[in-house]
Design a protein around this motif. Structure first.
Motif, short mmCIF file in Angstrom:
data_model
loop_
_atom_site.label_atom_id
_atom_site.label_comp_id
_atom_site.label_asym_id
_atom_site.label_seq_id
_atom_site.Cartn_x
_atom_site.Cartn_y
_atom_site.Cartn_z
N ARG A 199 41.07 27.54 41.25
CA ARG A 199 42.37 27.20 40.68
C ARG A 199 42.50 27.61 39.22
NH1 ARG A 199 41.16 20.93 41.23
NH2 ARG A 199 39.98 20.62 39.33
N HIS A 200 41.40 28.02 38.60
CA HIS A 200 41.45 28.43 37.21
C HIS A 200 41.50 29.95 37.05
CE1 HIS A 200 40.88 24.34 35.93
NE2 HIS A 200 39.84 24.25 36.75
N GLN A 212 31.41 29.56 38.08
CA GLN A 212 31.53 29.98 36.68
C GLN A 212 32.49 29.07 35.92
OE1 GLN A 212 31.83 32.14 39.29
NE2 GLN A 212 29.90 33.25 39.07
N CYS A 213 33.63 28.75 36.52
CA CYS A 213 34.59 27.87 35.85
C CYS A 213 34.05 26.45 35.72
CB CYS A 213 35.93 27.88 36.58
SG CYS A 213 36.84 29.43 36.38
N GLU A 214 33.34 26.00 36.75
CA GLU A 214 32.73 24.67 36.68
C GLU A 214 31.73 24.60 35.53
OE1 GLU A 214 30.58 21.41 39.54
OE2 GLU A 214 30.53 23.51 40.13
N GLN A 215 30.93 25.64 35.38
CA GLN A 215 29.96 25.68 34.30
C GLN A 215 30.67 25.69 32.94
OE1 GLN A 215 27.45 29.16 34.24
NE2 GLN A 215 25.84 28.07 33.12
N SER A 216 31.73 26.47 32.82
CA SER A 216 32.50 26.51 31.57
C SER A 216 33.09 25.15 31.23
CB SER A 216 33.63 27.54 31.67
OG SER A 216 33.12 28.83 31.76
N LEU A 217 33.60 24.46 32.25
CA LEU A 217 34.16 23.13 32.02
C LEU A 217 33.09 22.13 31.59
CD1 LEU A 217 36.71 22.98 34.95
CD2 LEU A 217 37.26 22.85 32.52
N ARG A 218 31.91 22.26 32.18
CA ARG A 218 30.82 21.36 31.77
C ARG A 218 30.41 21.60 30.33
NH1 ARG A 218 26.56 22.33 35.84
NH2 ARG A 218 27.98 22.46 37.57
N MET A 219 30.39 22.88 29.92
CA MET A 219 29.99 23.22 28.56
C MET A 219 31.11 22.96 27.55
SD MET A 219 27.91 26.72 29.48
CE MET A 219 27.82 27.25 27.79
N ASN A 220 32.37 22.91 28.02
CA ASN A 220 33.52 22.73 27.14
C ASN A 220 34.47 21.69 27.75
OD1 ASN A 220 33.06 25.15 25.26
ND2 ASN A 220 32.96 26.05 27.30
N ASP A 227 36.56 19.76 26.63
CA ASP A 227 37.91 19.71 26.08
C ASP A 227 38.87 20.64 26.82
OD1 ASP A 227 36.13 21.61 24.84
OD2 ASP A 227 37.75 22.14 23.46
N TYR A 228 38.36 21.57 27.63
CA TYR A 228 39.21 22.45 28.44
C TYR A 228 40.01 21.66 29.47
CZ TYR A 228 36.83 26.71 26.80
OH TYR A 228 36.33 27.74 26.06
N TYR A 229 39.51 20.50 29.90
CA TYR A 229 40.23 19.69 30.87
C TYR A 229 41.62 19.31 30.38
CZ TYR A 229 36.23 19.00 33.97
OH TYR A 229 35.20 19.18 34.84
N ALA A 230 41.81 19.21 29.09
CA ALA A 230 43.10 18.83 28.51
C ALA A 230 44.10 19.98 28.54
CB ALA A 230 42.92 18.33 27.09
N LEU A 231 43.61 21.21 28.74
CA LEU A 231 44.48 22.38 28.73
C LEU A 231 45.00 22.68 30.13
CD1 LEU A 231 42.25 24.65 26.49
CD2 LEU A 231 44.19 23.26 25.76
N ARG A 232 46.28 23.01 30.20
CA ARG A 232 46.85 23.38 31.51
C ARG A 232 46.28 24.73 31.98
NH1 ARG A 232 50.60 21.68 34.91
NH2 ARG A 232 51.89 23.18 36.00
N LYS A 233 46.16 25.68 31.09
CA LYS A 233 45.59 26.99 31.42
C LYS A 233 44.65 27.36 30.29
CE LYS A 233 46.75 31.67 32.61
NZ LYS A 233 46.77 32.09 33.96
N TRP A 234 43.37 27.48 30.59
CA TRP A 234 42.39 27.77 29.54
C TRP A 234 41.77 29.15 29.69
CZ3 TRP A 234 37.46 28.20 31.58
CH2 TRP A 234 37.23 27.57 32.80
N ILE A 235 42.04 29.86 30.76
CA ILE A 235 41.55 31.23 30.92
C ILE A 235 42.69 32.18 30.60
CG2 ILE A 235 40.70 32.95 32.56
CD1 ILE A 235 39.24 30.73 33.99
N GLN A 236 42.43 33.07 29.67
CA GLN A 236 43.47 34.03 29.25
C GLN A 236 43.37 35.31 30.00
OE1 GLN A 236 45.83 33.00 27.11
NE2 GLN A 236 44.77 31.06 27.23
#
Length: 79
Positions: free
Chosen positions: A11-12, A60-68, A70-79
């Motif tokens: 979904r990301h 990969q996105c799960e790992q990024s979310l674990r490391m960051n 604060d991304y959970y607060a963003l509606r779209k964090w992948i550019q």
């Protein structure tokens, strides 16, 4: 609508995680449709070709979310 295919997509980042032909996925699809009655509308999508897409999170996105977290607060964090 008769479903033909069950797809898993992140979904990301929209990476396709996998897919199951309907003949193999009948029980899974029934369970997902049952989940949709609750709050599943957030992670299930249907298309006109008879496919259901489950919006999940790839590794990969799960790992990024674990490391960051604060991304959970963003509606779209992948550019």
């Amino acid at each position: 609508m008769k479903l033909k295919n069950l797809r898993y997509s992140c979904r990301h980042c929209n990476t396709e995680v996998g897919s199951i032909p309907f003949a193999s996925a009948e029980e899974v699809i029934r369970e997902l449709q049952r989940a949709e009655e609750g709050n599943g509308e957030h992670f299930l999508e249907y298309d006109d070709n008879g496919s259901m897409t489950v919006r999940c999170i790839c590794e990969q996105c799960e790992q990024s979310l674990r490391m960051n977290p604060d991304y959970y607060a963003l509606r779209k964090w992948i550019q």
